[in-house]
Motif scaffolding. Structure first.
Motif, PDB file in Angstrom:
ATOM      1  N   PRO A  62      59.103  18.593  65.034  1.00 29.91           N
ATOM      2  CA  PRO A  62      58.054  18.120  64.127  1.00 29.91           C
ATOM      3  C   PRO A  62      56.807  17.693  64.894  1.00 29.91           C
ATOM      4  O   PRO A  62      56.888  16.883  65.832  1.00 29.91           O
ATOM      5  N   GLY A  63      55.686  18.272  64.519  1.00 29.05           N
ATOM      6  CA  GLY A  63      54.420  17.919  65.153  1.00 29.05           C
ATOM      7  C   GLY A  63      54.206  18.554  66.506  1.00 29.05           C
ATOM      8  O   GLY A  63      53.165  18.337  67.122  1.00 29.05           O
ATOM      9  N   GLY A  64      55.187  19.355  67.013  1.00 27.83           N
ATOM     10  CA  GLY A  64      55.059  19.959  68.328  1.00 27.83           C
ATOM     11  C   GLY A  64      54.317  21.283  68.289  1.00 27.83           C
ATOM     12  O   GLY A  64      53.754  21.692  67.264  1.00 27.83           O
TER      13      GLY A  64
ATOM     14  N   THR B 229      59.373  23.098  63.664  1.00 25.28           N
ATOM     15  CA  THR B 229      60.521  23.712  62.990  1.00 25.28           C
ATOM     16  C   THR B 229      60.442  23.564  61.480  1.00 25.28           C
ATOM     17  O   THR B 229      61.148  24.274  60.748  1.00 25.28           O
ATOM     18  N   GLY B 230      59.621  22.681  60.998  1.00 23.62           N
ATOM     19  CA  GLY B 230      59.463  22.550  59.556  1.00 23.62           C
ATOM     20  C   GLY B 230      58.360  23.418  58.991  1.00 23.62           C
ATOM     21  O   GLY B 230      58.124  23.417  57.788  1.00 23.62           O
ATOM     22  N   ASN B 231      57.671  24.130  59.854  1.00 20.81           N
ATOM     23  CA  ASN B 231      56.547  24.952  59.435  1.00 20.81           C
ATOM     24  C   ASN B 231      56.811  26.391  59.855  1.00 20.81           C
ATOM     25  O   ASN B 231      56.671  26.745  61.025  1.00 20.81           O
ATOM     26  N   ALA B 232      57.181  27.229  58.906  1.00 23.59           N
ATOM     27  CA  ALA B 232      57.553  28.608  59.237  1.00 23.59           C
ATOM     28  C   ALA B 232      56.401  29.372  59.868  1.00 23.59           C
ATOM     29  O   ALA B 232      56.618  30.286  60.674  1.00 23.59           O
TER      30      ALA B 232
END
Length: 806
Positions: A106-108, A112-115
């Motif tokens: 997240p935020g990297g 992983t939450g953003n396809a």
């Protein structure tokens, strides 16, 4: 790149090319291969790693529809399935893998939450051609993004290996496995991924296929040489722990990320395998070629085996004394010609047939990806000549397709018929394999399948199109030109009735040779007559206004009348009724009856004048290289509105030898000398699509000194070789040695005299029955065409395979 490739080739030659008494086996011909040849100007080859007839390939993916173009700005990933040189889209690239650095989470850098963070078009890496290596069985490139990562690939027949070396200051490196995307236009419609333990990723990818064809599934297994420190998946919400599935819709994101501690060992190696059967097939293939005594094969060990395998293949043809660029162009062409048809059966013999059921090849290898419209003209005969065992397996594979699918294929992709291209290529393809000995013991089975194809049509509910214009052809001797005819794929014969008629007639003549040899006398008589059906689309009144030549092929409509465009003027430069060509290119597709063709062109002298105009012969004599590019080459897909020779495409590949068959062989030498200038040691060094080795095989025949002009006859028409000495191993300890003192200095040469095993050879051809045992074919050459009297007398020319019997 060319400088790098040339230095590598020169070094290999300096170390290894035979001098007097040298041992040929010392030559590292794998290092002479330049896999970048054909990766520009729509040659559509791939630069990555493959084995001979390999099932799996590892190569970079860029923005080009075929997977890669030499000047693509970034590498999106390294795919695990490619075909070489085809012209259609959707050509592989499944299971796209890319090494990266940065933070995943997240935020990297990779959220992983953003396809969208896992779109390979966004995260693809820039790279440099400096230090890039493309050899037979080995590929290396440096990714300049992500701190600089070195990527390497190698491959055996059923397994491949990649090694990614991360930068020294990277504490952690990651590998992204993207299943939702492949090559630019290869649509993924569904995929599944599962992380197994701490070293393995398995899954499957279902894609659309070649030219909008049928869907098929590729199973894969990736096994790493050390454990992941962390891992995860991306894709749709929900699903099983450690897995994500998206088996509906199109191009949905799905994949896995794997993290490794790179503070110590910087290199991460993965071994991969694929299967078109099932997950177990991928595992079996990985164990067979990717492991040794139960342990994962190291990258260097696999590369050594891959190099050894390629050297074994490439050393079967030897051109001692060739210069660096000439050797690289020659061995790269041989490399490209030996990539396909690809191995289709898994290591346990299982393969997916055209009935979508699982079959097993016991004691032989099933092959798939059969671009017959292209390969029947050159690559097929080259394999039969140099690789008799593979040719037998390929022939058996085509018969297996008939057994399981009910009909013979035209353009077979994976486990289904695409119905791409037109005419009847499978007939000359199989008949030549019969003539060259690859159907021994299966002649009756092959003939029955070919007869069904030549005398019938597949039913409407069959996936195969077969001879879709056969009803009109059998009743009236021509395929009607009808653009409304329903198609089972992108192409169908009535859409190209003019060229389809010519292709059918050529195929019928080839099958007549087989029918006569097998004692099928009634069939042979019918097929011989049908070999003359080219006359039914020959309009004696058609005139090319610019050149003044009269008489050309012309399509007929359903009622039998000639096609007439809206403006009332039919031009032989028109594309209507001809597939990827015009009447100018297709007028020469009458190899089976050249005396009849010459007569239709108002006599032999007029036919030769027409050839001179077709090839721009005067310009070729003045400046061969400039004229070949200026007068012949347009664009890779500029098939229409042309009246010159098109070296980018297949319909007129045989045309240079029409000169020889009409009694002026020195002009064949002039044309071939010019055509060879189009094949260079550079990314644009293949003319047009390489079409699964077809153009490369054409070049090899042009360099060797003989060409299989007329399907089914087993005749190889002779011409001046490019090299002073050529040796070809024909299998079974038999060698064909070709000697041509004076060749090899880049100047045009003409044939003054030929001998076969020490005896004069006045005829312009040698038949397979004499060639198959090996021997010495010797040419006496001259640089003065006025001294080249060989092959100019009527008795030295071959008879028509299907003369006019009306």
């Amino acid at each position: 790149m060319r400088a790098v490739a040339s230095r590598l080739a020169a070094a290999a030659l300096a170390c290894a090319l035979p001098v007097a008494g040298a041992v040929a086996e010392e030559v590292d011909r794998a290092a002479l291969v330049n896999t970048f040849i054909g990766t520009k100007d729509d040659g559509n080859t791939f630069p990555g790693a493959s084995a001979p007839f390999g099932k799996i390939q590892v190569s970079p993916i860029g923005s080009h529809y075929s997977g890669w173009r030499y000047d693509d700005p970034q590498i999106r990933g390294f795919g695990h399935s490619f075909i070489s040189g085809a012209g259609c889209w959707e050509q592989g690239g499944q299971v796209s893998v890319l090494p990266v650095t940065g933070r995943i989470g997240p935020g990297g850098d990779f959220d992983t939450g953003n396809a969208e963070a896992f779109d390979q078009r966004e995260y693809g890496a820039r790279y440099t051609h400096d230090g890039e290596v493309g050899q037979a069985g080995y590929y290396r490139v440096r990714l300049t993004d992500y701190g600089g990562i070195d990527a390497e690939a190698t491959a055996l027949v059923r397994a491949a290996a990649e090694r990614y070396t991360f930068p020294a200051d990277a504490r952690r490196g990651h590998v992204l496995v993207n299943l939702g995307q492949a090559n630019e236009r290869h649509s993924v419609i569904g995929s599944a991924v599962e992380i197994v333990g701490d070293r393995v990723v398995e899954g499957r990818v279902t894609t659309k296929s070649f030219c909008g064809g049928h869907q098929y599934t590729t199973w894969f297994r990736l096994e790493f040489d050390r454990p992941f420190q962390a891992h995860g998946v991306w894709g749709e919400a929900g699903g099983l722990p450690g897995a994500r599935h998206n088996m509906e819709g199109e191009a949905k994101p799905n994949g896995a990320w794997l993290s490794f501690d790179t503070g110590g060992a910087r290199a991460v190696t993965l071994v991969s395998a694929i299967s078109h059967v099932d997950a177990e097939g991928a595992r079996v293939n990985l164990r067979a070629d990717g492991m040794d005594d139960g342990r994962l094969l190291g990258f260097d060990a696999m590369r050594e085996r891959a190099t050894r395998a390629w050297n074994e293949e490439l050393r079967s043809v030897r051109i001692p004394g060739a210069g660096a660029d000439d050797a690289t162009v020659f061995y790269t062409a041989l490399y490209h010609a030996l990539l396909q048809p690809m191995t289709g059966s898994d290591a346990d013999g299982r393969y997916r047939g055209y009935d979508n059921r699982i079959h097993r090849a016991e004691g032989w290898t099933y092959h798939e990806y059969l671009s017959l419209w292209d390969t029947y003209r050159s690559q097929n005969q080259l394999l039969a000549l140099l690789r008799p065992r593979q040719a037998r397996d390929i022939a058996r594979s085509v018969l297996a397709i008939h057994e399981q699918g009910g009909w013979l294929p035209r353009w077979g992709y994976a486990s289904f018929e695409t119905n791409i291209m037109t005419g009847d290529p499978v007939t000359p393809f199989l008949v030549d394999l019969w003539r060259l000995g690859a159907l021994e013991g299966r002649e009756a089975q092959a003939y029955a399948a070919l007869r069904q194809n030549a005398f019938g049509e597949p039913p409407h509910n069959s996936r195969h199109a077969g001879r879709s214009g056969n009803a009109r052809y059998l009743s009236d001797g021509f395929v009607q030109y009808d653009r409304t005819w329903p198609s089972k794929g992108m192409d169908v014969d009535p859409h190209h009735g003019g060229s389809a008629t010519l292709e059918y007639a050529l195929a019928d003549c080839s099958l007549a040779q087989m029918a006569a040899a097998l004692g099928k006398e009634d069939d042979a008589r019918q097929l011989l007559r049908r070999g003359g059906n080219w006359r039914n689309v020959w309009d004696r009144q058609v005139r090319d206004e610019d050149t003044g030549f009269t008489g050309f092929p012309r399509p007929r409509l359903d009622d039998g009348s000639w096609y007439q465009p809206a403006d009332g003027h039919y031009s032989p430069r028109s594309h209507h009724g001809f597939h990827e060509g015009t009447a100018w290119q297709y007028q020469w597709l009458v190899q089976q009856d050249l005396p009849g063709l010459a007569q239709a062109m108002q006599g032999r002298d007029q036919a030769l004048h027409r050839l001179d105009a077709f090839f721009a012969l005067d310009a070729l004599r003045a400046d061969p290289a400039a004229a070949a590019r200026k007068d012949w080459v347009v664009g890779p897909y500029s098939y229409y509105n042309q009246f010159r020779y098109n070296p980018n495409n297949e319909p007129d590949l045989h045309a240079p030898w029409i000169y020889t068959l009409l009694g002026e062989p020195w002009k064949t030498s002039t044309v071939l000398h010019a055509a060879q200038t189009l094949f260079t040691n550079a990314p644009n060094g293949v003319t047009g699509n390489d079409d699964l080795g077809t153009m490369s095989a054409w070049y090899l025949f042009s360099a060797i000194g003989m060409y299989p002009v007329t399907p089914g006859t087993g005749r190889f028409v002779l011409h001046a070789p490019r090299h002073p000495r050529i040796e070809l191993d024909l299998g079974g300890g038999r060698t064909l040695r070709i000697e041509a003192p004076g060749a090899g200095d880049g100047k045009p040469r003409f044939v003054r005299m030929v001998s076969w095993n020490g005896r004069p050879q006045p005829q312009v051809w040698l038949d397979w029955e004499r060639l198959r045992g090996g021997g010495v074919l010797a040419f006496a050459l001259t640089d003065d065409p006025a001294e080249a009297a060989w092959g100019t007398r009527p008795g030295e020319l071959p008879p028509a395979a299907c003369p006019d019997t009306r």
